[in-house]
Design a protein around this motif. Structure first.
Motif, PDB file in Angstrom:
ATOM      1  N   ALA A 139      -8.410 -10.075 -10.815  1.00  0.00           N
ATOM      2  CA  ALA A 139      -8.528  -8.848 -10.024  1.00  0.00           C
ATOM      3  C   ALA A 139      -8.154  -7.607 -10.821  1.00  0.00           C
ATOM      4  O   ALA A 139      -8.863  -6.593 -10.800  1.00  0.00           O
ATOM      5  CB  ALA A 139      -7.653  -8.952  -8.773  1.00  0.00           C
ATOM      6  N   VAL A 140      -7.053  -7.688 -11.546  1.00  0.00           N
ATOM      7  CA  VAL A 140      -6.523  -6.510 -12.225  1.00  0.00           C
ATOM      8  C   VAL A 140      -7.137  -6.310 -13.606  1.00  0.00           C
ATOM      9  O   VAL A 140      -7.623  -5.227 -13.940  1.00  0.00           O
ATOM     10  CB  VAL A 140      -4.978  -6.603 -12.328  1.00  0.00           C
ATOM     11  N   GLU A 141      -7.113  -7.373 -14.403  1.00  0.00           N
ATOM     12  CA  GLU A 141      -7.559  -7.238 -15.794  1.00  0.00           C
ATOM     13  C   GLU A 141      -9.071  -7.097 -15.914  1.00  0.00           C
ATOM     14  O   GLU A 141      -9.563  -6.321 -16.727  1.00  0.00           O
ATOM     15  CB  GLU A 141      -7.084  -8.446 -16.623  1.00  0.00           C
ATOM     16  N   ARG A 142      -9.820  -7.868 -15.116  1.00  0.00           N
ATOM     17  CA  ARG A 142     -11.275  -7.873 -15.312  1.00  0.00           C
ATOM     18  C   ARG A 142     -12.023  -6.974 -14.348  1.00  0.00           C
ATOM     19  O   ARG A 142     -12.941  -6.266 -14.730  1.00  0.00           O
ATOM     20  CB  ARG A 142     -11.812  -9.309 -15.223  1.00  0.00           C
ATOM     21  N   LEU A 143     -11.612  -6.992 -13.070  1.00  0.00           N
ATOM     22  CA  LEU A 143     -12.343  -6.196 -12.079  1.00  0.00           C
ATOM     23  C   LEU A 143     -11.790  -4.780 -11.948  1.00  0.00           C
ATOM     24  O   LEU A 143     -12.442  -3.918 -11.368  1.00  0.00           O
ATOM     25  CB  LEU A 143     -12.329  -6.906 -10.717  1.00  0.00           C
ATOM     26  N   GLY A 144     -10.587  -4.544 -12.456  1.00  0.00           N
ATOM     27  CA  GLY A 144     -10.076  -3.173 -12.488  1.00  0.00           C
ATOM     28  C   GLY A 144      -9.253  -2.751 -11.297  1.00  0.00           C
ATOM     29  O   GLY A 144      -8.997  -1.554 -11.106  1.00  0.00           O
ATOM     30  N   ALA A 145      -8.820  -3.706 -10.458  1.00  0.00           N
ATOM     31  CA  ALA A 145      -7.928  -3.348  -9.345  1.00  0.00           C
ATOM     32  C   ALA A 145      -6.620  -2.793  -9.904  1.00  0.00           C
ATOM     33  O   ALA A 145      -6.186  -3.146 -10.998  1.00  0.00           O
ATOM     34  CB  ALA A 145      -7.651  -4.567  -8.471  1.00  0.00           C
ATOM     35  N   ASP A 146      -5.990  -1.907  -9.134  1.00  0.00           N
ATOM     36  CA  ASP A 146      -4.745  -1.275  -9.589  1.00  0.00           C
ATOM     37  C   ASP A 146      -3.531  -2.138  -9.316  1.00  0.00           C
ATOM     38  O   ASP A 146      -2.527  -2.050 -10.031  1.00  0.00           O
ATOM     39  CB  ASP A 146      -4.585   0.085  -8.899  1.00  0.00           C
ATOM     40  N   SER A 147      -3.597  -2.947  -8.279  1.00  0.00           N
ATOM     41  CA  SER A 147      -2.470  -3.809  -7.957  1.00  0.00           C
ATOM     42  C   SER A 147      -2.945  -5.015  -7.163  1.00  0.00           C
ATOM     43  O   SER A 147      -4.096  -5.075  -6.720  1.00  0.00           O
ATOM     44  CB  SER A 147      -1.386  -3.044  -7.176  1.00  0.00           C
ATOM     45  N   PHE A 148      -2.035  -5.978  -6.975  1.00  0.00           N
ATOM     46  CA  PHE A 148      -2.384  -7.257  -6.365  1.00  0.00           C
ATOM     47  C   PHE A 148      -1.240  -7.706  -5.471  1.00  0.00           C
ATOM     48  O   PHE A 148      -0.066  -7.651  -5.869  1.00  0.00           O
ATOM     49  CB  PHE A 148      -2.630  -8.291  -7.466  1.00  0.00           C
ATOM     50  N   LEU A 149      -1.578  -8.111  -4.251  1.00  0.00           N
ATOM     51  CA  LEU A 149      -0.577  -8.605  -3.312  1.00  0.00           C
ATOM     52  C   LEU A 149      -0.881 -10.053  -2.952  1.00  0.00           C
ATOM     53  O   LEU A 149      -2.023 -10.374  -2.589  1.00  0.00           O
ATOM     54  CB  LEU A 149      -0.593  -7.786  -2.019  1.00  0.00           C
ATOM     55  N   VAL A 150       0.123 -10.899  -3.041  1.00  0.00           N
ATOM     56  CA  VAL A 150      -0.026 -12.275  -2.548  1.00  0.00           C
ATOM     57  C   VAL A 150       0.371 -12.252  -1.070  1.00  0.00           C
ATOM     58  O   VAL A 150       1.534 -12.005  -0.730  1.00  0.00           O
ATOM     59  CB  VAL A 150       0.867 -13.252  -3.331  1.00  0.00           C
ATOM     60  N   SER A 151      -0.604 -12.488  -0.194  1.00  0.00           N
ATOM     61  CA  SER A 151      -0.358 -12.311   1.244  1.00  0.00           C
ATOM     62  C   SER A 151       0.659 -13.309   1.793  1.00  0.00           C
ATOM     63  O   SER A 151       1.216 -13.095   2.875  1.00  0.00           O
ATOM     64  CB  SER A 151      -1.668 -12.417   2.024  1.00  0.00           C
ATOM     65  N   ARG A 152       0.921 -14.391   1.050  1.00  0.00           N
ATOM     66  CA  ARG A 152       1.905 -15.382   1.504  1.00  0.00           C
ATOM     67  C   ARG A 152       3.314 -15.082   0.981  1.00  0.00           C
ATOM     68  O   ARG A 152       4.241 -15.849   1.236  1.00  0.00           O
ATOM     69  CB  ARG A 152       1.484 -16.781   1.044  1.00  0.00           C
ATOM     70  N   ASP A 153       3.454 -13.990   0.250  1.00  0.00           N
ATOM     71  CA  ASP A 153       4.762 -13.613  -0.300  1.00  0.00           C
ATOM     72  C   ASP A 153       5.391 -12.521   0.583  1.00  0.00           C
ATOM     73  O   ASP A 153       4.991 -11.346   0.504  1.00  0.00           O
ATOM     74  CB  ASP A 153       4.590 -13.104  -1.734  1.00  0.00           C
ATOM     75  N   PRO A 154       6.351 -12.872   1.433  1.00  0.00           N
ATOM     76  CA  PRO A 154       6.924 -11.899   2.381  1.00  0.00           C
ATOM     77  C   PRO A 154       7.521 -10.671   1.690  1.00  0.00           C
ATOM     78  O   PRO A 154       7.404  -9.553   2.212  1.00  0.00           O
ATOM     79  CB  PRO A 154       8.010 -12.696   3.114  1.00  0.00           C
ATOM     80  N   LYS A 155       8.146 -10.859   0.527  1.00  0.00           N
ATOM     81  CA  LYS A 155       8.768  -9.720  -0.162  1.00  0.00           C
ATOM     82  C   LYS A 155       7.718  -8.720  -0.627  1.00  0.00           C
ATOM     83  O   LYS A 155       7.872  -7.506  -0.477  1.00  0.00           O
ATOM     84  CB  LYS A 155       9.596 -10.213  -1.351  1.00  0.00           C
ATOM     85  N   GLN A 156       6.636  -9.228  -1.229  1.00  0.00           N
ATOM     86  CA  GLN A 156       5.562  -8.335  -1.676  1.00  0.00           C
ATOM     87  C   GLN A 156       4.951  -7.583  -0.498  1.00  0.00           C
ATOM     88  O   GLN A 156       4.713  -6.372  -0.567  1.00  0.00           O
ATOM     89  CB  GLN A 156       4.462  -9.135  -2.392  1.00  0.00           C
ATOM     90  N   MET A 157       4.678  -8.297   0.590  1.00  0.00           N
ATOM     91  CA  MET A 157       4.027  -7.684   1.760  1.00  0.00           C
ATOM     92  C   MET A 157       4.958  -6.647   2.411  1.00  0.00           C
ATOM     93  O   MET A 157       4.508  -5.585   2.838  1.00  0.00           O
ATOM     94  CB  MET A 157       3.627  -8.768   2.758  1.00  0.00           C
ATOM     95  N   GLU A 158       6.233  -6.950   2.459  1.00  0.00           N
ATOM     96  CA  GLU A 158       7.202  -6.012   3.043  1.00  0.00           C
ATOM     97  C   GLU A 158       7.264  -4.735   2.214  1.00  0.00           C
ATOM     98  O   GLU A 158       7.277  -3.617   2.765  1.00  0.00           O
ATOM     99  CB  GLU A 158       8.581  -6.681   3.107  1.00  0.00           C
ATOM    100  N   ALA A 159       7.266  -4.882   0.898  1.00  0.00           N
ATOM    101  CA  ALA A 159       7.367  -3.717   0.019  1.00  0.00           C
ATOM    102  C   ALA A 159       6.129  -2.820   0.100  1.00  0.00           C
ATOM    103  O   ALA A 159       6.211  -1.613  -0.172  1.00  0.00           O
ATOM    104  CB  ALA A 159       7.578  -4.177  -1.426  1.00  0.00           C
ATOM    105  N   ALA A 160       4.991  -3.405   0.491  1.00  0.00           N
ATOM    106  CA  ALA A 160       3.741  -2.639   0.521  1.00  0.00           C
ATOM    107  C   ALA A 160       3.407  -2.086   1.909  1.00  0.00           C
ATOM    108  O   ALA A 160       2.362  -1.449   2.092  1.00  0.00           O
ATOM    109  CB  ALA A 160       2.592  -3.517   0.032  1.00  0.00           C
ATOM    110  N   LYS A 161       4.277  -2.298   2.889  1.00  0.00           N
ATOM    111  CA  LYS A 161       4.002  -1.811   4.249  1.00  0.00           C
ATOM    112  C   LYS A 161       3.766  -0.307   4.260  1.00  0.00           C
ATOM    113  O   LYS A 161       4.459   0.460   3.584  1.00  0.00           O
ATOM    114  CB  LYS A 161       5.176  -2.136   5.178  1.00  0.00           C
ATOM    115  N   GLY A 162       2.763   0.100   5.033  1.00  0.00           N
ATOM    116  CA  GLY A 162       2.505   1.521   5.228  1.00  0.00           C
ATOM    117  C   GLY A 162       1.954   2.255   4.028  1.00  0.00           C
ATOM    118  O   GLY A 162       2.097   3.473   3.932  1.00  0.00           O
TER     119      GLY A 162
END
Length: 373
Positions: free
Chosen positions: A223-246
């Motif tokens: 996603a990031v290296e080849r397609l050029g997305a700026d960031s990546f969230l693992v939807s099953r990771d509660p900490k990542q999802m919490e940090a990205a709220k809003g």
């Protein structure tokens, strides 16, 4: 007594068809109508394989018409035009997407939203105005009203732009309609498959910041290296999802499996929009309270009308947006369908119709003259 597929129309055609819900495709002789005054005839060179093809050949949606020639990501060369045709000439590169007809008179049609017309006619698995079945792009040629044919700029490679006619327009249209294409916006893309990878590419071409949301940590590098997305969230990771709220202005949700919506809704800023373009086969649970408290929207979007599809193709040509494809011969289709069912493709199979669909001679010499001329 009804006529056989070979006798319905005057022009001989050849393709691969499913005869029943086993989904097994095999060689099939049928016919196409004569080229009318407003028609364009295409020699098909490539056809993308959409996940809906797999659903339809197995009658998983319960509305399949057999025999069925699938395929609605059709590209090729114009070999004949009717006398009233104004947009195409013999030798042009052109394509046909999900639609070959609509009523052309309702409010949806009048506002360039033919895909939402109650009488829209799909490119396959539908009944045309004349009462005969429509057959898709797993075939050597097709005859279509010019209104439903898309011009392809010379710089777009046909094999990797065929999927734009379904996967491309399906993500482009909601970005435009819901105001999620303004440079600097932050867009989430849920799912990284055929639709998702096109959403990332169009979003970056629009100048957006893009976060891919996936259940698979292994897709981050892609996603990031080849397609050029700026960031990546693992939807099953509660900490990542919490940090990205809003943090997101909008999300294009391409996931076709049943999945929870609340974690995605929580990622949206106030007034954010979650747009569903995947089609889960069971109802999803929709919590209303988070929508009320953030004035958030959950919406759906199909593909797009003809004017917008042409706009999308022209935009793709200008910004070099194409699909990542695996080109396959026609006789590989069963393996491709098995792999597609397991999501084992990056990111779209495209059938090399022109070089691998073996049929009785039906105008290839004519095509060679056109291509060389």
């Amino acid at each position: 007594m009804s006529k056989s597929p070979e006798e319905e129309h005057p022009r001989k055609a050849f393709g691969w068809a499913a005869r029943d819900a086993s989904g097994i495709l095999s060689p099939f002789n049928f016919s196409r109508r004569a080229n009318g005054d407003e028609d364009v005839t295409l020699k098909i060179l490539y056809c993308g394989v959409c996940h809906s093809d797999l659903h339809n050949i197995k009658n998983e949606w319960g509305n399949s018409i057999f025999p069925m020639v699938p395929g609605h990501e059709i590209v090729g060369i114009v070999t004949e035009v009717g006398k009233k045709v104004t947009k195409f000439k013999v030798g042009d590169k052109a394509g046909v997407g999900c639609l070959v007809g609509s009523c052309r008179a309702c409010p949806n049609c009048n506002q360039d939203g033919e895909i939402y017309c109650s009488e829209m006619i799909l490119s396959y698995n539908a009944i045309y105005h004349d009462g005969t079945p429509t057959y898709g792009g797993y075939s050597d040629m097709i005859v279509v009203d010019e209104h439903f044919v898309i011009r392809f700029p010379e710089n777009l490679p046909l094999e990797s732009s065929a999927p734009l006619l379904c996967a491309g327009i399906t993500v482009y249209s909601p970005m435009k309609y819901f105001g999620l294409s303004k440079p600097g916006m932050h867009l989430g893309v849920a799912g990284l498959g055929g639709l998702g990878h096109m959403a990332v590419k169009f979003a970056k071409a629009f100048g957006l910041k893009v976060t891919v949301i996936s259940t698979s940590p292994s897709k981050e590098e892609e996603a990031v290296e080849r397609l050029g997305a700026d960031s990546f969230l693992v939807s099953r990771d509660p900490k990542q999802m919490e940090a990205a709220k809003g943090t997101l202005d909008g999300i294009i949700d391409t996931v076709s499996a049943v999945h929870p919506l609340l974690p995605l809704i929580d990622l949206l800023k106030s007034h954010g929009k979650l747009v569903m373009v995947g089609a889960p086969d069971k109802p999803l649970e929709l919590p209303v309270f988070p929508l009320l408290m953030g004035r958030k929207i959950v919406a759906g979007s199909a593909s797009g009308g003809m004017k917008e599809t042409q706009e999308m193709i022209d935009f793709a040509a200008k910004h070099n947006v194409t699909a990542d494809v695996e080109v396959i011969p026609m006789d590989y289709i069963h393996t491709a369908m098995e792999r597609l069912a397991k999501a084992d493709v990056r990111y779209r199979f495209v059938i090399d119709i022109g070089n691998s669909l073996k049929a009785p001679d039906n105008g290839n010499a004519n095509l060679n003259q056109i291509m060389q001329g």
